[in-house]
Design a protein around this motif. Structure first.
Motif, mmCIF file in Angstrom:
data_model
loop_
_atom_site.group_PDB
_atom_site.id
_atom_site.type_symbol
_atom_site.label_atom_id
_atom_site.label_comp_id
_atom_site.label_asym_id
_atom_site.label_seq_id
_atom_site.Cartn_x
_atom_site.Cartn_y
_atom_site.Cartn_z
ATOM 1 N N PRO A 49 45.904 49.851 48.279
ATOM 2 C CA PRO A 49 45.953 49.312 46.909
ATOM 3 C C PRO A 49 46.596 47.930 46.901
ATOM 4 N N PHE A 50 46.170 47.077 46.020
ATOM 5 C CA PHE A 50 46.723 45.734 45.926
ATOM 6 C C PHE A 50 47.058 45.435 44.475
ATOM 7 N N SER A 51 47.965 44.506 44.277
ATOM 8 C CA SER A 51 48.295 44.075 42.921
ATOM 9 C C SER A 51 47.340 42.962 42.516
ATOM 10 N N MET A 52 47.078 42.858 41.230
ATOM 11 C CA MET A 52 46.218 41.777 40.748
ATOM 12 C C MET A 52 46.847 40.427 41.027
ATOM 13 N N GLU A 53 48.167 40.352 40.953
ATOM 14 C CA GLU A 53 48.830 39.071 41.205
ATOM 15 C C GLU A 53 48.589 38.613 42.642
ATOM 16 N N GLU A 54 48.599 39.567 43.585
ATOM 17 C CA GLU A 54 48.335 39.204 44.976
ATOM 18 C C GLU A 54 46.906 38.687 45.126
ATOM 19 N N LEU A 55 45.951 39.375 44.487
ATOM 20 C CA LEU A 55 44.563 38.927 44.579
ATOM 21 C C LEU A 55 44.406 37.538 43.965
ATOM 22 N N ILE A 56 45.024 37.308 42.806
ATOM 23 C CA ILE A 56 44.923 36.005 42.135
ATOM 24 C C ILE A 56 45.488 34.901 43.025
ATOM 25 N N VAL A 57 46.627 35.166 43.670
ATOM 26 C CA VAL A 57 47.238 34.164 44.551
ATOM 27 C C VAL A 57 46.301 33.843 45.705
ATOM 28 N N ARG A 58 45.717 34.870 46.297
ATOM 29 C CA ARG A 58 44.825 34.646 47.435
ATOM 30 C C ARG A 58 43.570 33.882 47.001
ATOM 31 N N VAL A 59 43.021 34.232 45.856
ATOM 32 C CA VAL A 59 41.844 33.519 45.346
ATOM 33 C C VAL A 59 42.183 32.053 45.113
#
Length: 227
Positions: free
Chosen positions: A105-115
């Motif tokens: 599972p991942f946090s949305m904040e982590e995905l946003i940072v990576r994007v």
């Protein structure tokens, strides 16, 4: 300014809807596909700025989709999303053309940072021929290409960025943490493992010239030497 277009391929409806709505709330325009077999058609139709691909999909897995995307676009950033964390899967992801890898599972904040990190350091729309000599090699960072005599190797975005960072600090010790922050924006254990994979690949790419080497300074970082 036009919204950034995201191709999001995910077959879990609940997770997919959460991620889609979260991205849209941050001004991304999201095209979500649930069947991997249809992904390349949507890619060709919508021309996204970035792709987020689940690995385990019906119809066609994320690695295969990435390879198909790379046949038509060498530059668009690709992030893999998966519950799998075996090293061989990480290697397969990057060799398939991926730029980053995030585990469930991942946090949305982590995905946003990576994007956002990939978009900030992403490919330039107008490429200028720039050649950097590294020993006997010709490195063309804006074209993601490494040449030696009559042979040419296409690099991934991340490989090109890593080689650029190493070359900018050649014959000096560069801290491992500094490399991780430049490439991923964080120095997590998972990204540290990814860095090991990339260092091994670059050593293999540069092995034909013994004057070029990537030396591991244990517990500290690396020294990229060109003599």
């Amino acid at each position: 300014m036009a919204a950034t277009k995201v191709l999001y391929v995910e077959d879990e409806p609940f997770l997919g809807q959460i991620v889609k709505e979260s991205l849209e709330s941050r001004n991304f325009k999201v095209v979500m596909v649930v069947d991997g077999a249809k992904a390349i058609a949507y890619f060709n139709e919508h021309k996204p700025d970035i792709c987020v691909l689940d690995v385990m999909l019906p119809g066609k897995d994320g690695f295969t989709i990435a390879r198909e995307i790379r046949q038509v676009d060498q530059d668009v950033p690709i992030i893999f999303v998966t519950a799998r964390n075996q090293t061989e899967d990480v290697v397969k992801g990057f060799t398939s053309g991926g730029n980053d890898y995030i585990r469930k599972p991942f946090s949305m904040e982590e995905l946003i940072v990576r994007v956002n990190n990939l978009l900030k350091s992403g490919p330039r729309k107008e490429k200028v021929q720039e050649t950097i000599m590294i020993g006997k090699y010709e490195f063309l960072p804006l074209l993601y290409e490494l040449r030696l005599e009559k042979t040419s190797r296409k690099l991934s975005h991340r490989e090109s960025t890593l080689l650029t960072v190493l070359n900018e600090n050649k014959n000096q010790i560069i801290l491992r943490k500094d490399i991780l922050m430049k490439l991923w924006g964080d120095d997590s254990f998972f990204n540290s493992r990814n860095l090991d994979v990339y260092i091994t690949k670059l050593r293999d790419y540069l092995k034909e010239d013994t004057s070029v080497s990537v030396i591991t300074i244990k517990g500290i970082g690396y020294q990229f030497t060109v003599v």
